[in-house]
Design a protein around this motif. Structure first.
Motif, PDB file in Angstrom:
ATOM      1  N   UNK A 154      11.339  52.718  24.609  1.00 61.26           N
ATOM      2  CA  UNK A 154      10.567  51.504  24.831  1.00 61.26           C
ATOM      3  C   UNK A 154      11.151  50.551  25.846  1.00 61.26           C
ATOM      4  N   UNK A 155      12.263  50.912  26.471  1.00 65.35           N
ATOM      5  CA  UNK A 155      12.864  50.047  27.483  1.00 65.35           C
ATOM      6  C   UNK A 155      13.025  50.808  28.791  1.00 65.35           C
ATOM      7  N   UNK A 156      12.942  50.074  29.895  1.00 63.39           N
ATOM      8  CA  UNK A 156      13.067  50.679  31.217  1.00 63.39           C
ATOM      9  C   UNK A 156      13.990  49.805  32.061  1.00 63.39           C
ATOM     10  N   UNK A 157      14.718  50.441  32.946  1.00 57.24           N
ATOM     11  CA  UNK A 157      15.653  49.710  33.806  1.00 57.24           C
ATOM     12  C   UNK A 157      15.681  50.355  35.177  1.00 57.24           C
ATOM     13  N   UNK A 158      16.048  49.552  36.168  1.00 63.64           N
ATOM     14  CA  UNK A 158      16.238  50.102  37.506  1.00 63.64           C
ATOM     15  C   UNK A 158      17.448  51.030  37.515  1.00 63.64           C
ATOM     16  N   UNK A 159      17.402  52.022  38.378  1.00 63.11           N
ATOM     17  CA  UNK A 159      18.491  52.985  38.470  1.00 63.11           C
ATOM     18  C   UNK A 159      19.723  52.304  39.062  1.00 63.11           C
ATOM     19  N   UNK A 160      20.676  51.946  38.196  1.00 59.19           N
ATOM     20  CA  UNK A 160      21.906  51.343  38.670  1.00 59.19           C
ATOM     21  C   UNK A 160      23.034  52.341  38.796  1.00 59.19           C
ATOM     22  N   UNK A 161      22.836  53.519  38.207  1.00 59.01           N
ATOM     23  CA  UNK A 161      23.863  54.563  38.215  1.00 59.01           C
ATOM     24  C   UNK A 161      23.219  55.883  38.598  1.00 59.01           C
ATOM     25  N   UNK A 162      24.033  56.902  38.704  1.00 60.30           N
ATOM     26  CA  UNK A 162      23.520  58.221  39.077  1.00 60.30           C
ATOM     27  C   UNK A 162      22.919  58.943  37.869  1.00 60.30           C
ATOM     28  N   UNK A 163      21.973  59.796  38.124  1.00 58.04           N
ATOM     29  CA  UNK A 163      21.491  60.713  37.100  1.00 58.04           C
ATOM     30  C   UNK A 163      22.493  61.869  36.984  1.00 58.04           C
ATOM     31  N   UNK A 164      22.629  62.400  35.784  1.00 56.68           N
ATOM     32  CA  UNK A 164      23.559  63.510  35.545  1.00 56.68           C
ATOM     33  C   UNK A 164      22.841  64.814  35.873  1.00 56.68           C
ATOM     34  N   UNK A 165      23.071  65.322  37.090  1.00 53.26           N
ATOM     35  CA  UNK A 165      22.389  66.536  37.543  1.00 53.26           C
ATOM     36  C   UNK A 165      23.377  67.455  38.272  1.00 53.26           C
ATOM     37  N   UNK A 166      24.395  67.949  37.580  1.00 52.85           N
ATOM     38  CA  UNK A 166      25.365  68.838  38.243  1.00 52.85           C
ATOM     39  C   UNK A 166      24.746  70.190  38.568  1.00 52.85           C
ATOM     40  N   UNK A 167      25.302  70.856  39.567  1.00 44.95           N
ATOM     41  CA  UNK A 167      24.779  72.143  40.010  1.00 44.95           C
ATOM     42  C   UNK A 167      25.335  73.290  39.149  1.00 44.95           C
ATOM     43  N   UNK A 168      24.494  74.241  38.765  1.00 39.79           N
ATOM     44  CA  UNK A 168      24.986  75.436  38.065  1.00 39.79           C
ATOM     45  C   UNK A 168      25.887  76.263  38.977  1.00 39.79           C
ATOM     46  N   UNK A 169      26.858  76.937  38.397  1.00 41.89           N
ATOM     47  CA  UNK A 169      27.715  77.828  39.172  1.00 41.89           C
ATOM     48  C   UNK A 169      27.019  79.184  39.344  1.00 41.89           C
ATOM     49  N   UNK A 170      27.520  79.987  40.268  1.00 42.29           N
ATOM     50  CA  UNK A 170      26.935  81.307  40.488  1.00 42.29           C
ATOM     51  C   UNK A 170      27.060  82.187  39.254  1.00 42.29           C
ATOM     52  N   UNK A 171      28.204  82.084  38.548  1.00 40.04           N
ATOM     53  CA  UNK A 171      28.371  82.893  37.342  1.00 40.04           C
ATOM     54  C   UNK A 171      27.365  82.484  36.281  1.00 40.04           C
ATOM     55  N   UNK A 172      27.102  81.192  36.166  1.00 39.32           N
ATOM     56  CA  UNK A 172      26.078  80.730  35.225  1.00 39.32           C
ATOM     57  C   UNK A 172      24.715  81.310  35.569  1.00 39.32           C
ATOM     58  N   UNK A 173      24.368  81.276  36.852  1.00 42.97           N
ATOM     59  CA  UNK A 173      23.071  81.797  37.282  1.00 42.97           C
ATOM     60  C   UNK A 173      22.947  83.289  36.979  1.00 42.97           C
ATOM     61  N   UNK A 174      24.012  84.039  37.253  1.00 46.35           N
ATOM     62  CA  UNK A 174      23.980  85.486  37.001  1.00 46.35           C
ATOM     63  C   UNK A 174      23.855  85.774  35.510  1.00 46.35           C
ATOM     64  N   UNK A 175      24.610  85.027  34.712  1.00 47.90           N
ATOM     65  CA  UNK A 175      24.547  85.210  33.264  1.00 47.90           C
ATOM     66  C   UNK A 175      23.159  84.872  32.739  1.00 47.90           C
ATOM     67  N   UNK A 176      22.575  83.803  33.249  1.00 45.44           N
ATOM     68  CA  UNK A 176      21.233  83.412  32.828  1.00 45.44           C
ATOM     69  C   UNK A 176      20.210  84.502  33.150  1.00 45.44           C
ATOM     70  N   UNK A 177      20.297  85.085  34.325  1.00 47.67           N
ATOM     71  CA  UNK A 177      19.370  86.146  34.710  1.00 47.67           C
ATOM     72  C   UNK A 177      19.485  87.345  33.782  1.00 47.67           C
ATOM     73  N   UNK A 178      20.708  87.705  33.407  1.00 45.82           N
ATOM     74  CA  UNK A 178      20.907  88.848  32.516  1.00 45.82           C
ATOM     75  C   UNK A 178      20.326  88.582  31.136  1.00 45.82           C
ATOM     76  N   UNK A 179      20.529  87.376  30.632  1.00 44.39           N
ATOM     77  CA  UNK A 179      20.013  87.054  29.297  1.00 44.39           C
ATOM     78  C   UNK A 179      18.492  86.961  29.320  1.00 44.39           C
ATOM     79  N   UNK A 180      17.938  86.397  30.385  1.00 44.32           N
ATOM     80  CA  UNK A 180      16.478  86.324  30.478  1.00 44.32           C
ATOM     81  C   UNK A 180      15.851  87.714  30.508  1.00 44.32           C
ATOM     82  N   UNK A 181      16.507  88.634  31.193  1.00 38.50           N
ATOM     83  CA  UNK A 181      15.981  89.995  31.276  1.00 38.50           C
ATOM     84  C   UNK A 181      16.073  90.709  29.933  1.00 38.50           C
ATOM     85  N   UNK A 182      17.172  90.489  29.202  1.00 41.06           N
ATOM     86  CA  UNK A 182      17.406  91.189  27.936  1.00 41.06           C
ATOM     87  C   UNK A 182      16.724  90.492  26.764  1.00 41.06           C
TER      88      UNK A 182
END
Length: 220
Positions: free
Chosen positions: A35-63
């Protein structure tokens, strides 16, 4: 509503809702709590996935195309500490019904895979010089960002709650270092305190939040 009515007296509630939605999508405002809104005073938490994470995700999605799962590296948390930790673990969380099956599947594909390690197992068998994969349970309604299909990344609110619990072990740090992570996260990133409190209640640790500098008044 009062602000818009000063120059658009006949504005409808639904129009206001759409404007709020678009402002959030554009990153102009965010929701610190319900119910409350504010201007963006800080960064959003959006870190990049690592390549190993991406590969692991693809394997689990397939299986396991129908099993929800979340992945993140412990560097996302250790990067908020004031010390250098060698821990380079990848935390893989999956639906509880598929936990054992996914664990054995990942163990066939990668070395150094562990299922819900407690402190004893962590200290004895998990080497900080290796890149380990820790398989844990994914709780229903955990705060996640959907990436594709059943593949998710955790929101910052979820990571902070999991670190406060830290059982099974995800990062070998004490309470003082957890407080440091929470403090640095609050100073650096936007946090939705309603989301954090809701997940803390689900994990039954809402009373512990004040021990880590999270005041109840901020979240209500």
């Amino acid at each position: 509503m009062e602000f818009y009515q000063t120059f658009e007296p006949d504005i409808k509630v639904n129009t206001l809702r759409w404007r709020i939605y678009h402002l959030k999508q554009a990153g102009v405002i965010y929701t610190p709590k319900r119910g409350q809104y504010a201007l963006q005073g800080k960064k959003a938490f959006l870190p990049e996935p690592t390549e190993k994470m991406k590969n692991l995700a693809q394997q689990i999605q397939a299986k396991y195309p129908y099993v929800n799962f979340s992945i993140y590296p412990t560097e996302w948390l250790s990067g908020l500490t004031e010390h250098v930790y060698q821990s380079r673990n990848i935390i893989l969380e999956v639906d509880v019904d598929a936990l054992n099956s996914v664990f054995h599947f990942v163990k066939e594909q990668y070395p150094n895979v562990y299922l819900r390690p407690d402190r004893g197992i962590y200290d004895l068998y998990i080497s900080p010089s290796e890149e380990n994969i820790i398989v844990n349970r994914l709780y229903v309604d955990a705060p996640l960002n959907r990436i594709e299909g059943n593949y998710h990344l955790p929101k910052l609110e979820k990571l902070l709650v999991e670190l406060i619990i830290n059982e099974p072990i995800i990062l070998p740090v004490g309470e003082s270092e957890v407080r440091t992570v929470v403090t640095n996260a609050r100073e650096k990133y936007n946090i939705n305190y309603s989301t954090l409190l809701r997940y803390a209640k689900k994990r039954h640790i809402e009373k512990q939040l004040t021990l880590f500098g999270l005041k109840e008044s901020e979240m209500l």
